[in-house]
Design a protein around this motif. Structure first.
Motif, PDB file in Angstrom:
ATOM      1  N   MET A   1      -6.716 -13.476 -47.012  1.00 21.12           N
ATOM      2  CA  MET A   1      -6.369 -12.600 -45.378  1.00 21.12           C
ATOM      3  C   MET A   1      -6.207 -12.913 -44.384  1.00 21.12           C
ATOM      4  SD  MET A   1      -8.049  -9.107 -46.368  1.00 21.12           S
ATOM      5  CE  MET A   1     -10.081  -9.735 -46.977  1.00 21.12           C
ATOM      6  N   ALA A   2      -7.491 -13.715 -43.908  1.00 22.06           N
ATOM      7  CA  ALA A   2      -7.526 -15.283 -42.874  1.00 22.06           C
ATOM      8  C   ALA A   2      -5.971 -16.168 -42.041  1.00 22.06           C
ATOM      9  CB  ALA A   2      -8.584 -16.348 -42.630  1.00 22.06           C
ATOM     10  N   ASP A   3      -5.440 -16.426 -43.076  1.00 16.51           N
ATOM     11  CA  ASP A   3      -4.345 -17.061 -42.499  1.00 16.51           C
ATOM     12  C   ASP A   3      -3.392 -15.378 -42.457  1.00 16.51           C
ATOM     13  OD1 ASP A   3      -5.045 -19.219 -44.271  1.00 16.51           O
ATOM     14  OD2 ASP A   3      -3.983 -19.120 -45.915  1.00 16.51           O
ATOM     15  N   LEU A   4      -3.295 -14.737 -43.176  1.00 17.47           N
ATOM     16  CA  LEU A   4      -2.273 -13.519 -42.298  1.00 17.47           C
ATOM     17  C   LEU A   4      -2.609 -12.944 -41.092  1.00 17.47           C
ATOM     18  CD1 LEU A   4      -2.013 -10.664 -44.752  1.00 17.47           C
ATOM     19  CD2 LEU A   4      -0.125 -12.476 -43.929  1.00 17.47           C
ATOM     20  N   VAL A   5      -3.873 -13.099 -40.398  1.00 16.23           N
ATOM     21  CA  VAL A   5      -4.412 -12.193 -39.046  1.00 16.23           C
ATOM     22  C   VAL A   5      -4.458 -13.926 -38.078  1.00 16.23           C
ATOM     23  CG1 VAL A   5      -6.582 -12.369 -38.054  1.00 16.23           C
ATOM     24  CG2 VAL A   5      -6.858 -11.300 -40.247  1.00 16.23           C
ATOM     25  N   ALA A   6      -4.303 -15.006 -39.067  1.00 19.41           N
ATOM     26  CA  ALA A   6      -4.060 -15.650 -37.586  1.00 19.41           C
ATOM     27  C   ALA A   6      -2.989 -15.721 -37.295  1.00 19.41           C
ATOM     28  CB  ALA A   6      -4.356 -17.569 -38.133  1.00 19.41           C
ATOM     29  N   LEU A   7      -1.606 -15.703 -38.623  1.00 24.72           N
ATOM     30  CA  LEU A   7      -0.451 -15.612 -37.894  1.00 24.72           C
ATOM     31  C   LEU A   7       0.417 -14.571 -37.674  1.00 24.72           C
ATOM     32  CD1 LEU A   7       0.479 -17.026 -41.751  1.00 24.72           C
ATOM     33  CD2 LEU A   7       0.854 -18.321 -39.557  1.00 24.72           C
ATOM     34  N   HIS A   8      -0.350 -13.423 -37.263  1.00 23.62           N
ATOM     35  CA  HIS A   8       0.116 -12.387 -36.924  1.00 23.62           C
ATOM     36  C   HIS A   8      -0.433 -12.082 -35.929  1.00 23.62           C
ATOM     37  CE1 HIS A   8       3.750 -13.163 -39.666  1.00 23.62           C
ATOM     38  NE2 HIS A   8       2.909 -13.111 -41.190  1.00 23.62           N
ATOM     39  N   PRO A   9      -1.124 -12.525 -34.620  1.00 24.12           N
ATOM     40  CA  PRO A   9      -2.578 -11.744 -34.204  1.00 24.12           C
ATOM     41  C   PRO A   9      -2.157 -10.186 -34.251  1.00 24.12           C
ATOM     42  CG  PRO A   9      -1.639 -13.619 -33.239  1.00 24.12           C
ATOM     43  CD  PRO A   9      -1.163 -13.398 -34.717  1.00 24.12           C
TER      44      PRO A   9
END
Length: 371
Positions: free
Chosen positions: A130-138
């Motif tokens: 989830m952290a990766d998704l949030v970072a990749l797709h602000p």
């Protein structure tokens, strides 16, 4: 008297003509969505809210978690049902197609862990995904913390990590766990922790207690057709019966699928509440119906009863993706909001976006909004 009724009494002919224009515009938007076409900004929904929706009912099965769970022997990839086959490309395509600015990720299958250590390891995989998704797709994704009720210490750790490190906007828990429904004293430790954080609890139904998981209670009728709605309704009635929101006054609860059957049995509860133990008085029933929040996933039916029961400011946009396919979202879920004559443009804006921002202020940070 409702806002729309007051307006009708003042200028009935003008308002009726405006309502017709709005309905035609909304119908045009829904038809465009069903064809997979982009909807012009400014059409329907008022103030572009229909192009900046917040989806509060979005199931997330992290592909990284599936890889990990298969190695652990917790799942077999080929046996996963459609709702557990989440991928970012299809998700973003749907979000762009129907104007979803932000989806709130609700992790699935978090009740499969055999030990506390395994639960902590599995949740770590979920949190990192989830952290990766949030970072990749602000701005496109927000997260929920899953509660692992078999392991209270792990749940406490998970809440701390999800809220304090990932900026979680709420917590996900099933309507019942091993046949014990929300509102039972066994949930008190969790609810006390959430009340301290003034948290939002996202509930979700599953198969009714006593049956074989995944096997239809009535042959030929999938459990999500009827049983899921009863599961949610039972949880809501139990929360009312046990005065849970009185004991935890800083806690907010979202009921999925427009509250199951709850709005439709409101009068029945007022009439027959005395047969519950302890008895339910009509005033408490009415109070709680206005304290819950309700999402549109399902999709929701015509909303007159829900609006009359709870008010449009308690309704939140939700898709049930990917349990509900892209065609269901575009052909049913969105049109159910955009063409329902019960809603005003202001109310549609609230349902699509503003109600969620008011309830979940952490979403403003997720979207990069200053206020």
């Amino acid at each position: 008297m409702s806002e729309s009724n007051r307006a009708m009494s003042r200028r009935s002919l003008l308002i009726a003509g405006g309502a017709l224009t709005t309905t035609v515009a909304a119908t045009g938007e829904s038809s465009a969505l069903a064809r997979g076409e982009a909807v012009p900004r400014g059409s329907g929904s008022g103030d572009d809210a229909g192009r900046a929706r917040i989806d509060v009912h979005h199931h997330f099965t992290a592909p990284e978690w599936v890889d990990w769970a298969e190695r652990e022997g917790l799942v077999q990839r080929q046996e996963l049902l459609w709702w557990a086959r989440w991928d970012v490309d299809s998700t973003l395509a749907l979000m762009d197609r129907v104007g979803i600015a932000t989806a709130v990720l609700n992790p699935t299958m978090q009740d499969r862990y055999r030990t506390a250590a395994q639960a902590r390891e599995g949740l770590t995989v979920v949190f990192e995904a989830m952290a990766d998704l949030v970072a990749l797709h602000p701005g496109r994704f927000a997260v929920l913390a899953p509660a692992v009720l078999d392991h209270p210490e792990v749940t406490t750790w998970a809440l701390r990590r999800a809220f304090d490190e990932l900026g979680a906007v709420g917590v996900s828990v099933k309507a019942n766990y091993n046949g014990v429904y929300l509102g039972d004293p066994s949930y008190d430790r969790l609810l006390a922790e959430l009340d301290e954080r003034a948290a939002v609890l996202f509930t979700h139904p599953l198969d009714l207690p006593g049956g074989t998981p995944g096997v239809p209670t009535v042959p030929g009728i999938p459990n999500f057709m009827c049983d899921f709605l009863l599961d949610t309704t039972r949880a809501a009635v139990n929360l009312i019966r046990t005065r849970t929101l009185d004991r935890y006054p800083h806690l907010s609860v979202i009921l999925p699928h427009a509250g199951g059957f709850l709005p439709q049995i409101a009068t029945r509860m007022e009439a027959f509440g005395g047969f519950c133990t302890p008895p339910l008085d009509a005033a408490r029933v009415r109070d709680y119906l206005h304290r819950f929040y309700y999402d549109t996933a399902g999709p929701s039916a015509p909303s007159g009863t829900l609006v009359a029961t709870a008010g449009a400011d308690r309704i939140l946009f939700g898709t049930d993706w990917p349990a509900a396919s892209a065609d269901i979202v575009t052909d049913f879920t969105v049109p159910a909001i955009e063409t329902d004559p019960v809603f005003t443009d202001r109310q549609r804006r609230g349902i699509n976006r503003d109600n969620a921002l008011r309830l979940l202020p952490a979403l403003r940070r997720a979207q990069g909004l200053s206020r």
